[in-house]
Scaffold this motif. Structure first.
Motif, PDB file in Angstrom:
ATOM      1  N   ARG A 154       0.801  -1.224   0.000  1.00 43.29           N
ATOM      2  CA  ARG A 154       0.000   0.000   0.000  1.00 43.29           C
ATOM      3  C   ARG A 154       0.832   1.271   0.000  1.00 43.29           C
ATOM      4  O   ARG A 154       0.297   2.371   0.140  1.00 43.29           O
ATOM      5  CB  ARG A 154      -0.900   0.028   1.245  1.00 43.29           C
ATOM      6  N   SER A 155       2.120   1.209  -0.196  1.00 42.95           N
ATOM      7  CA  SER A 155       2.966   2.383  -0.005  1.00 42.95           C
ATOM      8  C   SER A 155       2.738   3.458  -1.056  1.00 42.95           C
ATOM      9  O   SER A 155       3.039   4.633  -0.826  1.00 42.95           O
ATOM     10  CB  SER A 155       4.443   1.965  -0.021  1.00 42.95           C
ATOM     11  N   GLY A 156       2.232   3.085  -2.225  1.00 50.19           N
ATOM     12  CA  GLY A 156       2.074   4.054  -3.304  1.00 50.19           C
ATOM     13  C   GLY A 156       3.301   4.195  -4.178  1.00 50.19           C
ATOM     14  O   GLY A 156       3.314   5.014  -5.101  1.00 50.19           O
ATOM     15  N   GLU A 157       4.325   3.376  -3.928  1.00 44.77           N
ATOM     16  CA  GLU A 157       5.537   3.410  -4.756  1.00 44.77           C
ATOM     17  C   GLU A 157       6.154   2.018  -4.786  1.00 44.77           C
ATOM     18  O   GLU A 157       6.227   1.341  -3.755  1.00 44.77           O
ATOM     19  CB  GLU A 157       6.548   4.406  -4.203  1.00 44.77           C
ATOM     20  N   ALA A 158       6.575   1.587  -5.959  1.00 45.04           N
ATOM     21  CA  ALA A 158       7.190   0.267  -6.090  1.00 45.04           C
ATOM     22  C   ALA A 158       8.197   0.297  -7.231  1.00 45.04           C
ATOM     23  O   ALA A 158       7.924   0.846  -8.298  1.00 45.04           O
ATOM     24  CB  ALA A 158       6.128  -0.795  -6.370  1.00 45.04           C
TER      25      ALA A 158
END
Length: 246
Positions: free
Chosen positions: A201-205
């Motif tokens: 769920r971090s919003g960055e990958a």
């Protein structure tokens, strides 16, 4: 939007039958001019929301139906023809058309008559109920899965502000803590997604694949495992800020 047009029979005018498949037509490019230009520029010729819906129909058919398929046709519709899904696609909705594989043109747009021993017209005795039932199941599998899935991810971007060997994707997670996300990837010459990366769920990958060789999407996953349509990431270019201003 799922149009079901010409899905009642499985035998063409020459007697050739195909009882195991229904075609899924979709446009690979978005209709909106700026998005269309961007998709063409980055080589995403098969990643409109309509094409994502077509893939989803194919995937759910494979998952829930035995011995029946929904193969993708990489056209908005049949050659130089059109259907009721077209205006929905042009208006920005994900829209596909389902049509039987072997059409009988004697049954389409014809007055009821017999000429030279050939019957014309669309009459009930030519309907294949078991085939139509399978087409109905294709629709139910896709729509029920979408209804149980979270909304599609919002503000999905591929970070190209700096040159990278790997690929960094950004998105805005929804407020529901039960919803997580996956990155899907496929080589540019593949129809279906080949790799799946759970990204929380971090919003960055950051994905260990080059954007030069791979196409990406991000989809939301609900607490019961139902997945949204993937969203193709538009490029986040140098000079553009993240996250965007409200």
């Amino acid at each position: 939007m799922l149009t079901n047009d010409i899905v009642g029979a499985s035998v063409d005018a020459l007697g050739v039958a195909d009882k195991k498949r229904v075609r899924v037509f979709s446009d690979g490019l978005p209709a909106e001019a700026k998005a269309r230009e961007t998709h063409i520029r980055v080589g995403a010729l098969a990643d409109s929301s309509s094409r994502q819906l077509a893939r989803f129909v194919d995937e759910t058919t494979t998952a829930y139906l035995d011995e029946f398929e929904a193969p993708l046709v990489y056209r908005l519709d049949r050659y130089l023809r059109g259907g009721d899904h077209r205006p929905f696609h042009l208006a920005g909705f994900a829209a596909v058309r389902l049509t039987e594989v072997n059409e009988n043109f004697h049954r389409q747009h014809q007055d009821l008559r017999t000429e030279n021993g050939t019957e014309y017209g669309d009459t009930v005795e030519h309907v294949d109920p078991s085939y139509m039932a399978n087409v109905a199941k294709v629709n139910i599998a896709a729509l029920a899965s979408l209804a149980r899935a979270p909304a599609r991810p919002d503000l999905v971007r591929l970070d190209v502000r700096e040159l990278q060997t790997h690929s960094t994707l950004l998105w805005r997670p929804m407020n529901d803590e039960r919803v997580v996300y996956e990155v899907v990837a496929r080589p540019t010459d593949e129809t279906r997604w080949q790799k799946v990366f759970p990204v929380g769920r971090s919003g960055e990958a950051t994905i260990p694949l080059s954007k030069d060789h791979w196409l990406f999407g991000i989809r939301a996953v609900g607490p019961r495992g139902h997945r949204s349509l993937p969203v193709f990431p538009l490029p986040l270019r140098r000079g553009e800020s993240w996250p965007p201003a409200p």
